[in-house]
Design an enzyme around this catalytic site. Sequence first.
Site, mmCIF file in Angstrom:
data_model
loop_
_atom_site.group_PDB
_atom_site.id
_atom_site.type_symbol
_atom_site.label_atom_id
_atom_site.label_comp_id
_atom_site.label_asym_id
_atom_site.label_seq_id
_atom_site.Cartn_x
_atom_site.Cartn_y
_atom_site.Cartn_z
ATOM 1 N N HIS A 155 13.661 26.138 -19.061
ATOM 2 C CA HIS A 155 12.767 25.230 -18.332
ATOM 3 C C HIS A 155 13.515 24.523 -17.191
ATOM 4 O O HIS A 155 13.065 24.536 -16.042
ATOM 5 C CB HIS A 155 12.176 24.204 -19.315
ATOM 6 C CG HIS A 155 11.278 23.195 -18.690
ATOM 7 N ND1 HIS A 155 9.896 23.336 -18.689
ATOM 8 C CD2 HIS A 155 11.543 22.036 -18.041
ATOM 9 C CE1 HIS A 155 9.372 22.293 -18.066
ATOM 10 N NE2 HIS A 155 10.349 21.487 -17.668
ATOM 11 N N GLU A 156 14.639 23.918 -17.521
ATOM 12 C CA GLU A 156 15.363 23.155 -16.496
ATOM 13 C C GLU A 156 15.906 24.094 -15.414
ATOM 14 O O GLU A 156 15.868 23.775 -14.236
ATOM 15 C CB GLU A 156 16.503 22.340 -17.112
ATOM 16 C CG GLU A 156 16.085 21.401 -18.244
ATOM 17 C CD GLU A 156 14.906 20.505 -17.926
ATOM 18 O OE1 GLU A 156 14.701 20.155 -16.749
ATOM 19 O OE2 GLU A 156 14.168 20.140 -18.870
HETATM 20 N N1 ARG Z 1 11.688 16.547 -15.274
HETATM 21 C C1 ARG Z 1 12.142 16.500 -16.643
HETATM 22 C C2 ARG Z 1 11.650 17.796 -17.294
HETATM 23 O O1 ARG Z 1 10.590 17.960 -17.730
HETATM 24 C C3 ARG Z 1 11.654 15.349 -17.433
HETATM 25 C C4 ARG Z 1 11.846 14.014 -16.829
HETATM 26 C C5 ARG Z 1 11.154 12.968 -17.606
HETATM 27 N N2 ARG Z 1 11.147 11.746 -16.893
HETATM 28 C C6 ARG Z 1 10.540 10.654 -17.341
HETATM 29 N N3 ARG Z 1 10.561 9.580 -16.638
HETATM 30 N N4 ARG Z 1 9.891 10.644 -18.478
HETATM 31 O O2 ARG Z 1 12.290 18.761 -17.255
HETATM 32 ZN ZN ZN Z 2 10.167 19.852 -16.523
#
Ligand code: ARG
Ligand code: ZN
Length: 876
Positions: free
Chosen positions: A298-299
């Site tokens: 995912h990342e």
């Molecule tokens: N972008 C990140 C992901 O889903 C999650 C970041 C979550 N940020 C937050 N403020 N809850 O891969």
């Molecule tokens: Zn994400």
Amino acid sequence: QTIHLEDYRPTDFVLERVDLTFELDPKETKVEARLIFHRREGVSPAAPLVLDGDELRMTGLLLDQVEISPTLFEATDDTLTIHGLPETAPFEVTVTTLLSPETNTKLMGLYRTNNVYCTQCEAEGFRRITYFPDRPDVLAVYTVNIIADKATAPLLLSNGNYLGGADMGDGRHFAAWFDPHPKPSYLFALVAGDLGVVEDTFTTASGRTVALRIYVEHGKEAGASYAMDALKRSMKWDEEVFGREYDLDIFMIVAVSDFNMGAMENKGLNVFNDKYVLADPETATDADYANIEAIIAHEYFHNWTGNRITCRDWFQLCLKEGLTVYRDHEFSADMRSRAVKRVAEVRHLKSEQFPEDAGPLAHPVRPTKYREINNFYTTTVYEKGSEVTRMIATLLGRDLFKRGMDLYFDRHDGQAVTIEDFVACFEDASGRNLKQFSLWYHQAGTPLVTASGSYDAEKRTFSLSLEQMVPPTPGQSTKEPMHIPLRLGLLLEDGSEAKAATVSGADLTEDVIHLTKRKQTVLFTGIPSRPVPSLNRGFSAPINLHIEQSAEDRALIARHEIDLFARWQALNAIALDNLVAATTQARSGLPVTCDGALVSGLIAAAADDRLEPAFRSQALALPSESDIAREIGSDNDPDAIHAGRQQILAGVAAAGRDTFTRLADDMASSGPFSPDATSAGRRALRNSALSQLVYGDKGPERAAEAFRAANNMTDLSLALTLLAHRFPDAKETAEALAAFKQRFADNALVIDKWFAIQATIPGAGTLDRVKTLMADPLFNGNNPNRVRSLVGTFAFSNPTGFNRADGEGYRFLARQILDIDPRNPQLAARILTSMRSWRSLEEVRAGHARNALTEIAGAASLSADVSDIVDRMLES
Ligand code: ARG
Ligand code: ZN
């Protein structure tokens, strides 16, 4: 203060370049930010520059290297406003701020975890580092200089490529990083400390070599090898399936133990909750391995869907999250079993997203207003967002979907865009009109489709009447009909599929009919005998489907569907019917009856050696207590649900004893442990069979024996769960819990499991147990994983324990929320959402729940995060 989508406008000033210098210190870190701006064409020369800030201490402010007169700027709690700026020429603003990473308990911005400096900037954490235009549509190129103590921080990391570094002669050293890809501030990252590393390389399709590094605590390097393998597979898959290559010389992942979420896709420097990096057979379950694989992917996938193409504003969050979840789902489906993966996805969607969509926190996939953006990292944005992407793929078919994706990457690379831009790519690539389909982004609530069929033997026609209804949700009382792609098949008595001569009343592509009106009747001709409709194959649309169907008809689907997911779905529907009836019986003190078709269907599926073990294990798992509550919908009594379900379980356990005994034997593995999907599937089926056997047991001996015999964490934690949940007061259980604790006392991730297993013991007595556990020296109220494992798991996953009839569970939660909130508002708000279904409880419990929420709402100085959630939960 509420932010509205319609208020969006671009910034007055364009940010060209960012130069950051960090002098790291646990108590007093100095940050110098040099920002080069120019006024956007057409913007009034009088317009000031307004930057965002949050809890900042500013000690210097220069314009083109000259101190700005106090009459020309104003710094408040959350903004810095500068007047008198050049009309057209670019100018440089230099802001100096002092931070205290050590006392930053919110874990947003720059903080310290286990002596490591790290950052979390999404969504609005960068403004806790310096004053900045902290919004995703401001893209700039960053240079980062890091200065730190050499002994405690030998490692200095930031985004992009390494420029160089040197010793400073005074016990400190520095490193410089340059990221050539323009990015928004939420993708900034800095990590500094003393960590171990695992290294590898990846050669891209075009032949470039990329250095791969995963940083973990010293001594834990071996635990990162599975994550490294998953990373390389992700990089290859994205090249092969989406044509996306990596774009820097180096890709780094850092695992930290204090983290508010799962992981973060910072450009070139992902930061992970160590729970989603570290794994070895002794400490990680098969589920942990699967999560690591999915989250690493995912990342990594965000590098294109999120980083190269980002969001114009936070209303567009699903643009990157829904799409990236869809991509990681497809990746896992390709790495493992597609059908099993789909069942797991749908289970997760129904247990997490459907309740959100049916309660006071319901919101569209693309919301139009928010008070606190952190509260919109929801299963609706992520999982429903993924389902919407999946439906586009279903509507267009593989090739046109691919063309649409390619167009998206082509057209919008380097931009910050909207959902409308995304959808337009698929319209342009396919020539289809997706206007009605787009309602999926804008209308909240799970659509309900009611179906009924009738067969005309004389005319050999089958007519299927379908009616859709989208329930009202907060702020949306009336809804338009949606475009629902419904995959279906008509099964004949012998299990074969009927091929209709003609189909009218709805558009049809392959086996998908398109529902676009409130009511539609579809006529199939040339059907030789009464068919059994199998609807929503593969869960082609995220809907609730009601169809009157006998257990025998469902059993036919469960036995013969070519779509394995539909088989599971049919079994699940039989089970749910039974469990709902059992709840009613248990509630009125009647004996609980269990349908023979259910028992035989479950046992037959489990015993069917032609099917893969992982699927058979899924088939055997009855719907959860919260699934039953959701199906019932209102006036819920969690104790009755539990009692009824236990009786059905006992019935299945008794009838299937021989089968389960055989499976527990057959599925036993010899040989060394392997985390691959096939081996994991065998363990899953074996453990499902073992669980059934233990349900039928009178004493803890079998479970205790399984605990002693286990040689991997999947088997060990399952055995401990069986002991604790089935025989909570047995001597064997106390001994096993003590042995487990002692053996893993220095492994935080395993101790999290120890807490979670005890937090989920059914029954009213568990609250006291949880309170006792909070006093255990191993409990740590500052570590998000630990708080989630005990308090979060109790509230989210223990229906009878948390929903005690006397309301003590809710009062306990209210006190915890008020305790956590001042330290870590995001964590508090997240755990509070465990009460999102309170309105569907019976009135006594609902009354207690309302009181607890009201108590929270009335507390002095709540964070924006918690007050947003609690206010929405109490609204009308
Ligand atoms: N972008 C990140 C992901 O889903 C999650 C970041 C979550 N940020 C937050 N403020 N809850 O891969
Ligand atoms: Zn994400």
